[in-house]
Design a protein around this motif. Structure first.
Motif, short mmCIF file in Angstrom:
data_model
loop_
_atom_site.label_atom_id
_atom_site.label_comp_id
_atom_site.label_asym_id
_atom_site.label_seq_id
_atom_site.Cartn_x
_atom_site.Cartn_y
_atom_site.Cartn_z
N SER A 97 1.01 -1.46 -0.01
CA SER A 97 -0.26 0.20 0.08
C SER A 97 1.10 1.41 -0.19
O SER A 97 2.16 1.34 0.19
CB SER A 97 -0.99 -0.06 0.78
OG SER A 97 -1.45 0.98 1.53
N TRP B 227 3.54 -7.21 4.79
CA TRP B 227 3.25 -8.88 4.16
C TRP B 227 4.20 -9.56 5.40
O TRP B 227 3.93 -11.19 5.31
CB TRP B 227 3.58 -9.20 3.26
CG TRP B 227 2.70 -8.47 2.06
CD1 TRP B 227 2.87 -6.97 1.64
CD2 TRP B 227 1.17 -8.26 1.76
NE1 TRP B 227 2.44 -6.52 0.77
CE2 TRP B 227 0.69 -7.47 0.92
CE3 TRP B 227 -0.01 -9.29 2.42
CZ2 TRP B 227 -0.65 -7.26 0.57
CZ3 TRP B 227 -1.26 -9.42 1.93
CH2 TRP B 227 -1.60 -7.98 0.59
N CYS C 291 -2.07 -4.92 -2.19
CA CYS C 291 -3.50 -3.69 -1.01
C CYS C 291 -3.14 -2.83 -1.80
O CYS C 291 -2.11 -1.33 -1.62
CB CYS C 291 -2.46 -4.23 0.33
SG CYS C 291 -3.42 -3.31 1.89
N VAL D 199 -7.07 -6.53 -2.08
CA VAL D 199 -6.79 -5.92 -0.23
C VAL D 199 -7.56 -4.72 -0.45
O VAL D 199 -6.05 -3.90 -0.87
CB VAL D 199 -5.68 -6.92 0.00
CG1 VAL D 199 -6.13 -6.46 1.98
CG2 VAL D 199 -5.70 -7.71 -0.10
N THR E 76 -8.99 -2.18 -1.43
CA THR E 76 -8.84 -1.82 -3.39
C THR E 76 -10.08 -1.28 -3.66
O THR E 76 -10.99 -1.73 -3.05
CB THR E 76 -7.82 -2.61 -3.69
OG1 THR E 76 -6.13 -3.23 -3.22
CG2 THR E 76 -7.85 -2.35 -5.73
N HIS F 91 -7.05 -0.43 7.20
CA HIS F 91 -7.35 0.03 5.89
C HIS F 91 -6.05 -1.46 5.22
O HIS F 91 -5.85 -2.45 5.12
CB HIS F 91 -6.92 0.70 5.89
CG HIS F 91 -6.58 1.21 4.39
ND1 HIS F 91 -7.37 1.16 3.12
CD2 HIS F 91 -5.47 1.40 4.01
CE1 HIS F 91 -7.29 1.07 1.74
NE2 HIS F 91 -5.62 1.87 2.12
N LEU F 92 -4.73 -1.75 6.84
CA LEU F 92 -3.56 -2.72 6.60
C LEU F 92 -4.42 -3.71 7.02
O LEU F 92 -3.78 -4.23 8.14
CB LEU F 92 -2.97 -1.58 7.11
CG LEU F 92 -1.72 -0.55 6.59
CD1 LEU F 92 -0.58 -0.67 7.25
CD2 LEU F 92 -2.06 -0.73 5.07
#
Length: 439
Positions: free
Chosen positions: A27, A35, A91, A115, A117, A237-238
């Motif tokens: 992102s 990740w 992401c 993800v 998105t 979001h994450l």
């Protein structure tokens, strides 16, 4: 792990050399470390490839101002290893790259996971405004508020170390590359193309995501023919960082069961041998050694017939409308067009076609230079009623407040102090409005 030339990306491989390749895209404002919690399990089945965006993490600061350019850099990096076909999970901005791959390079994608998105991330104005904030104040205001956008309040309070990691990750990003990435998101809009995505797609979103939430995820699912939705409770979001186990399980299940074969007899595609791997750049001390993975053959699509080009000079209206929106902002242009009636409509068409499509779109001057000329001309002509929105345009075109000040000082010498005095008053107010970070 290695640093690569400007047309490629910094990357990292993990997992068995002979396993199929699975790419994880980051992102905006993050690094491949977002990740980390997924890698141990994913590498049991896949050769995992992660990359950093330009100017993020340890990646060299070579800005990329469009999703298309980011995608081209990713493919150039993969081509250097002979990786032709792969699964892809991304992401946010990394997800936009995945959509671009599926739309423009469908022969490369075996399976897709999107993800957090969206087919369009907010509005172009919002991201260009963020670029103005960063250009004026640096990344600290964005960094300080990133935990609010990325995590639920409960997670941020319970995990101060991860919260601080997020702040520092943004703070150490190259500002110019961050601004370019904002431009990439501002220009990304594939809402009308989703039906052309032909690979199995998992759309994954946190239930509490306020940036690209469940509504945007459902738009993707509704538009992509072979897509399913997974909403992860208690995540923002994450979501790979906040709910790593749930995300890992969903990715494993998706890529284990939905991996489209490289050859499809219904499309007339032909399998051809993979390109040979190229040498890997020398790794930094203690970096993960790089070995070229085994790859699946590339499916080559027969070239399309040439499309006849129309004769004559193209109408500059569409190009002008695009430039006008990029410089002045969607909100301003929408207001101007909405207010047009039978009396003023022809004038709006005239300035869109000729001022913006003919002059502003010429290659002889960049937009920064055109903003300098425009500000000076408005002061000289006493057209201060238009100065405000062109000050906003100058900020969007990359001028800093100090540079605008210098333009107005120069104008004071050659256009007159009274005119410059009024211009300073207008510009000061606009700059204050545009560059003050939101609390």
């Amino acid at each position: 792990m290695s640093e690569t030339p400007p047309n490629t990306l910094q990357y990292r491989f993990d997992g068995p050399d002979d396993a199929p390749v699975l790419i994880l895209g980051p992102s905006l404002g993050t690094t491949w470390h977002m990740w980390d919690r997924q890698v141990p399990e994913l590498t049991q089945q896949w050769r995992v490839f992660r990359y950093d965006l330009p100017g993020h993490g340890g990646s060299p600061a070579h800005p990329a101002g469009s999703v298309t350019e980011l995608t081209a850099r990713l493919l150039a990096t993969l081509d250097s290893f002979g990786v032709q076909r792969f699964g892809y999970a991304g992401c946010a901005l990394g997800g936009a790259v995945g959509i671009e791959l599926a739309l423009r390079h469908p022969e490369r994608i075996a399976s897709l996971a999107l993800v957090a998105t969206s087919p369009r991330f907010g509005t172009a104005d919002e991201f260009r405004q963020r670029g103005v904030i960063v250009r004026t104040n640096g990344l600290d205001p964005i960094a300080r508020t990133s935990p609010e956008r990325w995590f639920t309040s409960g997670f941020a309070a319970a995990q101060p170390a991860i919260t601080e990691w997020a702040v520092q990750m943004v703070r150490t990003t190259d500002p110019g590359c961050y601004i370019a990435a904002c431009e990439a998101l501002a220009g990304f809009d594939v809402r009308h193309e989703l039906g052309r995505i032909g690979v199995p797609t998992l759309v994954l979103v946190g239930s509490d995501d306020q940036v690209t939430g469940p509504a945007e995820a459902r738009t993707l699912v509704a538009g992509i023919p072979d897509a399913r939705l997974a909403v992860v409770p208690g995540a923002s979001h994450l979501v790979p960082v906040e709910q790593p186990a749930a995300v890992t399980d969903l990715l494993v299940r998706h890529f284990s069961t939905a991996w489209q074969p490289a050859y499809d007899s219904t499309t007339g595609q032909m399998a051809i041998p993979a390109a040979p791997p190229r040498p890997v750049l020398a790794a930094a001390p203690q970096a993960v050694p790089q070995v070229a993975p085994q790859v699946t053959p590339l499916a080559e699509i027969a070239p399309a017939a040439a499309v006849p080009q129309p004769l004559g000079r193209p109408d500059p209206y569409d190009a002008g409308l695009k430039v006008r929106r990029e410089v002045l902002g969607d909100a301003h242009v929408d207001r101007a067009l909405a207010q047009a009636d039978e009396f003023s409509g022809d004038f709006q068409e005239f300035i869109t076609r000729y001022a913006w499509g003919e002059i502003w779109d010429r290659p002889g001057l960049d937009r920064r230079s055109r903003s300098c000329v425009t500000l000076t001309a408005l002061v000289a002509g006493g057209h201060l009623e238009e100065l405000g929105f062109h000050v906003r345009a100058a900020l969007r075109n990359g001028l800093t407040p100090d540079e605008i000040k210098e333009v107005l000082l120069q104008a004071a010498v050659y256009c007159g102090v009274p005119a410059a005095n009024s211009a300073f008053r207008i510009a000061q107010q606009i700059i204050r409005e545009e560059t003050t970070p939101e609390d």
